[in-house]
Design an enzyme around this catalytic site. Structure first.
Site, PDB file in Angstrom:
ATOM      1  N   ASP A  94      -8.906  -6.249  -4.991  1.00 16.20           N
ATOM      2  CA  ASP A  94      -8.500  -4.959  -4.428  1.00 16.20           C
ATOM      3  C   ASP A  94      -8.996  -3.855  -5.351  1.00 16.20           C
ATOM      4  OD1 ASP A  94      -7.283  -2.717  -3.379  1.00 16.20           O
ATOM      5  OD2 ASP A  94      -5.238  -3.518  -3.450  1.00 16.20           O
TER       6      ASP A  94
ATOM      7  N   SER B 192       0.847  -1.193   0.000  1.00 21.06           N
ATOM      8  CA  SER B 192       0.000   0.000   0.000  1.00 21.06           C
ATOM      9  C   SER B 192       0.888   1.251   0.000  1.00 21.06           C
ATOM     10  CB  SER B 192      -0.944  -0.049   1.203  1.00 21.06           C
ATOM     11  OG  SER B 192      -1.945   0.930   1.111  1.00 21.06           O
TER      12      SER B 192
ATOM     13  N   HIS C 237      -8.154  -5.081  -0.515  1.00 24.26           N
ATOM     14  CA  HIS C 237      -6.846  -4.450  -0.293  1.00 24.26           C
ATOM     15  C   HIS C 237      -6.118  -5.066   0.900  1.00 24.26           C
ATOM     16  CE1 HIS C 237      -3.789  -1.404  -0.651  1.00 24.26           C
ATOM     17  NE2 HIS C 237      -4.014  -0.941   0.569  1.00 24.26           N
ATOM     18  N   ASP C 238      -6.855  -5.481   1.913  1.00 27.46           N
ATOM     19  CA  ASP C 238      -6.244  -6.049   3.115  1.00 27.46           C
ATOM     20  C   ASP C 238      -5.531  -7.366   2.859  1.00 27.46           C
ATOM     21  OD1 ASP C 238      -6.834  -3.992   4.805  1.00 27.46           O
ATOM     22  OD2 ASP C 238      -8.436  -5.015   5.885  1.00 27.46           O
TER      23      ASP C 238
END
Length: 385
Positions: free
Chosen positions: A321, A156, A354-355
């Site tokens: 994501d 990220s 995204h995690d």
């Protein structure tokens, strides 16, 4: 002695490096002195060639692996990937993880004292950029006697730092891993960040950023900001499989209290975050995200922007994501290819949004481990450094 899992780095103690050399920032201001809080895992070899730098994401910090005490319930935020025998194998690598300037976990930031005024920095703390963080991290590396990192790695916002390292200090990076990141934010991403910032700044307890002096904090705004952010970190499938439309009780209440499990989850996440994170730091971090765009200085030509890099890259994206979508990672990988740089790109099929970059996905681990093993072999690193 407390017992930890055999693949854990075990008990770790944060360290603080103080710098008196002024740091000139991209915004035009200068930090006359500053502290960086960091942790290390593994052993630095005699040649000082096995160091790996971990760059954290927006809400991250220096505590990436291991435990601060025997009572700590959860290990560091990237413990799934750092430790003996893991992707970032501490039998081979010496790992450095830093809390960024402007952070709220010990490094100089808005919640630390400004020596020039004797009061907390608060909203007076200067705006930060990814480049500023990289320069400060380079000074820490020099302090530790590390001339060249075996790898610089981040997910990220951390992935943006890894990329910036390869562009700013190409001779000091042997490998770079850019995970679930992007070469610049989309307008939609900037919009999400602005909604989060406005939630904080419009909280009556924000007090123009001087909330600490009023013995309060904009917790409602920070809670809302985290709730909005958390929604974007998860995929629709992940939220659906985890919560669906499940109710907390058998019947509808026909009101605005928590009724659905997903509402309860979001409020819990917001409450937990708002009591542990600094609002001014959140504002700074989101702005640093917005500003990142290495191609801007090259007329938008990303291939020209990445031309200074000298190392092999691993670029990883995750299929679900939508915050930093696979198309953004492919854009970076294609630019590296056009610039004639060695790059491995993989899109991991994952339902976790995204995690996913934080989780131990089997294929993700396999790809990550293979990249790091190749790096170790090419650098001649033995298993017990």
């Amino acid at each position: 002695m407390p017992e930890f899992p055999p693949d854990s780095v075990g008990l770790v103690t944060p360290q603080t490096a103080h710098f008196d050399d002024p740091l000139t920032l991209a915004c035009g201001r200068t930090l006359p002195a500053y502290d960086l809080v960091y942790e290390t895992y593994g052993t630095l070899n005699a040649e000082r060639s096995n160091a790996v730098l971990i760059c954290h994401a927006l809400s991250g910090h220096h505590h990436a692996a291991g435990y601060h005490s025997a009572d700590e319930r959860k290990p560091g935020w990237w413990d799934a990937h750092i430790g003996p025998g893991k992707s970032i194998d501490t039998n081979r690598f010496f790992v450095v993880s830093v809390n960024n300037l402007g952070g709220c976990h010990g490094s100089t930031g808005p919640n630390r004292t400004n020596p020039a005024t004797g009061r907390l920095w608060g909203p007076d703390f200067p705006m930060m950029t990814v480049g500023d963080w990289v320069h400060s991290q380079a000074r820490l590396a020099a302090r530790l006697g590390i001339e060249r990192f075996a790898a610089v790695i981040g997910g990220s916002l951390g992935g943006m730092q890894a990329l910036q390292w390869a562009l700013t200090y190409p001779e000091r990076v042997a490998n770079a891993a850019v995970i679930a990141a992007t070469p610049k934010l989309t307008a939609q991403n900037i919009a999400f960040n602005e909604v989060a910032r406005q939630a904080i700044r419009s909280d009556p307890d924000f007090c123009e950023g001087w909330y600490a002096e009023h013995d309060t904090a904009p917790r409602r705004g920070l809670k809302l900001a985290r709730m909005v952010g958390h929604i974007t970190y998860l995929s629709e499938d992940a939220m659906g499989s985890k919560f669906g439309r499940d109710l907390r009780t058998a019947d509808l209440n026909f009101g605005y209290d928590v009724e659905f499990q997903v509402e309860s989850y979001l409020r819990y996440q917001g409450d937990t975050f708002s009591s542990a994170f600094d609002a001014n730091t959140y504002l700074l971090m989101t702005k640093a995200l917005d500003y990142f765009d290495p191609a801007a200085a090259h007329g938008g030509n990303l291939a020209r922007a990445v031309a200074p890099s000298q190392c092999p890259f691993l670029v990883v994206s995750f299929s679900s994501d939508w915050r930093f979508s696979p198309s953004r990672s492919r854009e970076l990988a294609n630019a590296l290819i056009r610039a004639g740089k060695p790059v491995s790109y993989v899109d991991i099929d994952s339902p976790h949004g995204h995690d996913a970059f934080l989780l131990p996905e089997p294929r993700y681990q396999a790809v990550f481990s293979a990249f790091m093993s190749r790096a170790a072999r090419e650098l001649g690193l033995e298993e017990s450094a």
